[in-house]
Design an enzyme around this catalytic site. Structure first.
Site, PDB file in Angstrom:
ATOM      1  N   ALA A 109     -26.167   5.338  20.821  1.00 18.08           N
ATOM      2  CA  ALA A 109     -25.650   6.614  20.443  1.00 18.08           C
ATOM      3  C   ALA A 109     -25.805   7.589  18.653  1.00 18.08           C
ATOM      4  CB  ALA A 109     -24.787   7.400  20.876  1.00 18.08           C
ATOM      5  N   PRO A 111     -26.882   8.812  14.361  1.00 16.44           N
ATOM      6  CA  PRO A 111     -25.604   9.012  14.229  1.00 16.44           C
ATOM      7  C   PRO A 111     -24.800   9.831  15.588  1.00 16.44           C
ATOM      8  CG  PRO A 111     -27.785   9.427  13.902  1.00 16.44           C
ATOM      9  CD  PRO A 111     -27.950   8.439  14.306  1.00 16.44           C
ATOM     10  N   GLY A 113     -27.310  12.887  16.830  1.00 14.76           N
ATOM     11  CA  GLY A 113     -27.483  14.485  16.934  1.00 14.76           C
ATOM     12  C   GLY A 113     -28.035  14.243  18.538  1.00 14.76           C
ATOM     13  N   ASP A 163     -23.358  -4.372  24.124  1.00 21.75           N
ATOM     14  CA  ASP A 163     -24.074  -4.220  24.168  1.00 21.75           C
ATOM     15  C   ASP A 163     -24.624  -3.391  25.490  1.00 21.75           C
ATOM     16  OD1 ASP A 163     -26.616  -5.365  24.833  1.00 21.75           O
ATOM     17  OD2 ASP A 163     -26.657  -7.464  23.467  1.00 21.75           O
ATOM     18  N   ASP A 181     -31.956   6.121  23.963  1.00 14.37           N
ATOM     19  CA  ASP A 181     -33.401   6.230  23.116  1.00 14.37           C
ATOM     20  C   ASP A 181     -32.885   4.983  21.979  1.00 14.37           C
ATOM     21  OD1 ASP A 181     -34.008   7.940  20.967  1.00 14.37           O
ATOM     22  OD2 ASP A 181     -32.378   8.091  19.912  1.00 14.37           O
ATOM     23  N   CYS A 234     -38.933   5.994  18.581  1.00 12.04           N
ATOM     24  CA  CYS A 234     -39.348   6.851  17.855  1.00 12.04           C
ATOM     25  C   CYS A 234     -40.433   5.600  17.446  1.00 12.04           C
ATOM     26  CB  CYS A 234     -38.755   7.220  16.535  1.00 12.04           C
ATOM     27  SG  CYS A 234     -37.633   5.489  15.282  1.00 12.04           S
TER      28      CYS A 234
HETATM   29  C1  SAM Z   1     -32.917   5.283  17.320  1.00 13.70           C
HETATM   30  S1  SAM Z   1     -30.901   4.831  17.010  1.00 13.70           S
HETATM   31  C2  SAM Z   1     -30.223   6.161  18.414  1.00 13.70           C
HETATM   32  C3  SAM Z   1     -30.748   6.867  17.717  1.00 13.70           C
HETATM   33  C4  SAM Z   1     -29.359   8.815  17.756  1.00 13.70           C
HETATM   34  N1  SAM Z   1     -29.727   8.031  20.233  1.00 13.70           N
HETATM   35  C5  SAM Z   1     -29.313   9.668  17.547  1.00 13.70           C
HETATM   36  O1  SAM Z   1     -29.956  10.428  18.340  1.00 13.70           O
HETATM   37  O2  SAM Z   1     -28.777  10.005  16.749  1.00 13.70           O
HETATM   38  C6  SAM Z   1     -31.515   3.212  18.259  1.00 13.70           C
HETATM   39  C7  SAM Z   1     -29.454   3.095  18.511  1.00 13.70           C
HETATM   40  O3  SAM Z   1     -28.791   1.768  18.706  1.00 13.70           O
HETATM   41  C8  SAM Z   1     -28.578   0.581  18.182  1.00 13.70           C
HETATM   42  N2  SAM Z   1     -28.706  -0.611  18.951  1.00 13.70           N
HETATM   43  C9  SAM Z   1     -29.140  -1.237  18.595  1.00 13.70           C
HETATM   44  N3  SAM Z   1     -29.295  -2.572  19.579  1.00 13.70           N
HETATM   45  C10 SAM Z   1     -27.852  -2.094  20.564  1.00 13.70           C
HETATM   46  C11 SAM Z   1     -28.152  -2.739  21.884  1.00 13.70           C
HETATM   47  N4  SAM Z   1     -28.626  -3.660  22.681  1.00 13.70           N
HETATM   48  N5  SAM Z   1     -26.845  -2.119  22.874  1.00 13.70           N
HETATM   49  C12 SAM Z   1     -26.950  -0.441  22.395  1.00 13.70           C
HETATM   50  N6  SAM Z   1     -27.583  -0.020  21.570  1.00 13.70           N
HETATM   51  C13 SAM Z   1     -27.935  -0.325  20.272  1.00 13.70           C
HETATM   52  C14 SAM Z   1     -28.373   1.251  17.654  1.00 13.70           C
HETATM   53  O4  SAM Z   1     -27.267   0.461  16.005  1.00 13.70           O
HETATM   54  C15 SAM Z   1     -29.400   2.447  16.726  1.00 13.70           C
HETATM   55  O5  SAM Z   1     -27.920   3.027  16.161  1.00 13.70           O
END
Ligand code: SAM
Length: 296
Positions: A109, A111, A113, A163, A181, A234
């Protein structure tokens, strides 16, 4: 031999995107197109110098008469007026169909948005779980929620820090809707920070595709029957977009179906086998891939 570093990066994407690669690379290197998305929980007249995007509700672009200091202002309850976002991020979050009073998970989730948009779509009803595994990013997520959502509504939101791979086991058949995402290669960032390109490798995009596959499998388990998931990244890597969903279809195809992506907001993107990809050389924003899935 597996490709890596600057040369491998160029080879890998030139092989996939062909003669388009140079234009795509230049578009990825350019500044982001950000829209200002209006915070619907604050009632205010549109400031001078903002133009509404005709095809994306509540999203505005600035012209030269806009006073940038407005971005930093707070209303009398301490809430912000606009959240700057790539239009494709708005489209991704609006792709999740949320039933009335639904229980919703934003699995990755921070930061935040897209969290804000999910919560707006829920219109103050139901329950939203926002998950972020990284502690620092989770703190940022909490501030965003505080800065944009009124106090009285925040009790419908639970911030979690596990996780994403655990949801399928810990909360099986629990959610009406899930946004995945996913963490991804983020090639735009790689192109914009030249020191990052040396760290790129084909192995890394395959490893991330493995994690993304795990996250969508976990989400599929965590959905109720009939529940819906949106998967997005992305990345521009074929492994991380259609590649993940191809594997999902092969291994778990009897458990779900792909849902159509219909409407004006998808028209600026390009259809792929399982979703829509927004690429900046064609539409001026992105990159972002989106796909919709429904559990049987
Ligand atoms: C693409 S960003 C998310 C952007 C967010 N949805 C937004 O719109 O602001 C992916 C996020 O997944 C987190 N992440 C990485 N590995 C993960 C895991 N195993 N489980 C959950 N989140 C994870 C990262 O720390 C990162 O903040």
């Amino acid at each position: 031999m597996a490709k890596k570093g600057q040369e491998g990066f160029e080879d890998f994407f030139r092989e996939y995107y062909g003669t388009r690669w140079d234009d795509l690379k230049s578009a990825l290197a350019a500044n982001d197109m950000k829209t200002l998305r209006k915070n619907i929980w604050v009632d205010f007249p549109t400031p001078k110098g903002l133009e509404q995007l005709s095809w994306l509700k509540d999203c505005f672009v600035k012209n030269s008469s806009y006073d940038d200091s407005f971005d930093r202002k707070l209303d009398e309850n301490g809430l912000r007026y606009f959240y700057p976002m790539d239009p494709a991020s708005v489209i991704v979050a609006r792709s999740l169909n949320i039933a009335d009073e639904g229980v919703v998970l934003d699995m990755c989730a921070a930061p935040g948005g897209k969290t804000l948009i999910l919560f707006e779509t829920m219109n103050g009803k139901g329950e939203l779980f926002c998950n972020e595994v990284s502690r620092n990013r989770r703190d940022r997520l909490k501030s965003v929620i505080r800065e944009y959502i009124p106090d009285r509504l925040r009790e419908a939101i639970t911030v979690k820090g596990i996780d994403g791979l655990q949801y399928g086991l810990q909360m099986k058949d629990h959610f009406d809707a899930i946004l995945v995402d996913a963490p991804c290669s983020g090639e735009k960032h790689i192109i914009q920070a030249p020191s990052e390109v040396e760290k790129w490798s084909e192995k890394r995009t395959k490893r991330l595709a493995g994690l993304q596959f795990g996250l969508v499998c976990s989400a599929l388990l965590a959905l109720k029957s009939g529940g819906e998931m949106v998967y997005s990244t992305c990345s521009i890597s074929p492994f991380e977009n259609d590649g993940v969903l191809e594997k999902l279809e092969k291994k778990k195809g009897e458990n779900f179906k792909f849902l159509p992506l219909e409407g004006e907001m998808y028209e600026k993107g390009e259809r792929t086998k399982y979703g829509v990809l927004f690429l900046p050389d064609k539409c001026g924003f992105g990159p972002l891939f989106v796909s919709r899935i429904q559990k049987n």
